[in-house]
Design an enzyme around this catalytic site. Structure first.
Site, short mmCIF file in Angstrom:
data_model
loop_
_atom_site.label_atom_id
_atom_site.label_comp_id
_atom_site.label_asym_id
_atom_site.label_seq_id
_atom_site.Cartn_x
_atom_site.Cartn_y
_atom_site.Cartn_z
N ALA A 30 0.81 -1.23 0.00
CA ALA A 30 0.00 0.00 0.00
C ALA A 30 0.84 1.27 0.00
CB ALA A 30 -0.94 0.00 1.21
N GLY A 63 3.31 1.77 -2.06
CA GLY A 63 3.79 1.98 -3.42
C GLY A 63 2.84 2.83 -4.24
N TYR A 116 11.26 -11.89 -13.37
CA TYR A 116 10.07 -11.08 -13.12
C TYR A 116 8.91 -11.55 -13.99
CZ TYR A 116 7.16 -6.87 -12.66
OH TYR A 116 6.13 -6.00 -12.43
#
Length: 240
Positions: free
Chosen positions: A10, A12, A148
């Site tokens: 939260a 970010g 990723y």
């Protein structure tokens, strides 16, 4: 009846914008963060304008026991938003074991364990729902971001399979797949590189965090009551 949502990550860019939009819509929020305490304090000050409960929860989701630490602070939940994430750039052959473990724990293992822990609470909610913020690279793959792309692809597989298992219980599970978003995650790129990325995108610019957050809010709302197992691409037409 009060509605509570848990937002991981939260502090970010996407997580904080999601918190603002949900708070404005009357949600009470559990706000997870790890190390960015300054950003969390700023977010809480901004949320003071809304009438609600906003509870910060600190936990390291890359660490063993991190999800359990987070879960120990959650008492009621109607929705979960997984917005935690970090990039990893570099050649495939240079990826270290510790990097593999951290990326897997943060993006895959933690969402799995948190959803397992949240499931009894979501089953008790008439509006139980979850949204995972994946990535365009989980759909398409990216050179020099192989790990990723791999963990973001695993998130999409989790959404597609778990949504089928929970559909008859009335719990909806969806994903957002953003493209390039104007957050700190892009801070490693030069001005010239960012301009080149924007040129590749048909809309000619990166997304703003609120544009991703608006889509998350939609998926949690009654307007999306028959949507589950979907990956919504918020990418400006990039790689479609």
């Amino acid at each position: 009846m009060k509605k509570f949502a848990l937002i991981t990550g939260a502090s970010g860019g996407i997580g904080s914008q999601t918190a603002n939009i949900l708070a404005e819509q009357g949600w009470n929020l559990y706000l997870h963060y790890h190390s960015n305490e300054h950003a969390m304090k700023d977010l809480l000050r901004h949320l003071d304008q809304f009438q609600g409960e906003f509870i910060p929860v600190k936990a390291d989701l890359t660490a063993e026991g991190g999800p359990e630490e987070l879960l120990s602070h959650i008492f009621q939940v109607d929705a979960v938003v997984f917005a935690s994430g970090k990039p990893l750039y570099g050649l495939f052959q240079d990826i270290a074991d510790r990097e593999m473990d951290d990326m897997w724990n943060l993006h895959v293992k933690s969402p799995v364990r948190i959803m397992q822990g949240m499931l009894p609470k979501l089953l008790n909610s008439p509006v139980g729902s979850a949204v995972i913020v994946s990535s365009i690279w989980g759909e398409t793959g990216a050179a020099c971001e192989v790990l990723y792309s791999t963990v973001k692809g695993a998130q999409i597989a989790l959404v597609k399979s778990l949504s089928k298992e929970l559909a008859r219980n009335g719990i909806r599970v969806n994903a957002i797949a953003p493209g390039a978003v104007n957050t700190d995650m892009m801070s490693g790129f030069s001005t010239e590189e960012l301009a080149m990325i924007a040129e590749e995108i048909p809309m000619g610019r990166m997304a703003e965090p609120f544009e991703v957050a608006n889509t998350i809010e939609f998926l949690l709302s009654p307007k999306a009551s028959y949507i589950t197992g979907q990956v919504i691409s918020v990418n400006g037409g990039w790689y479609t």
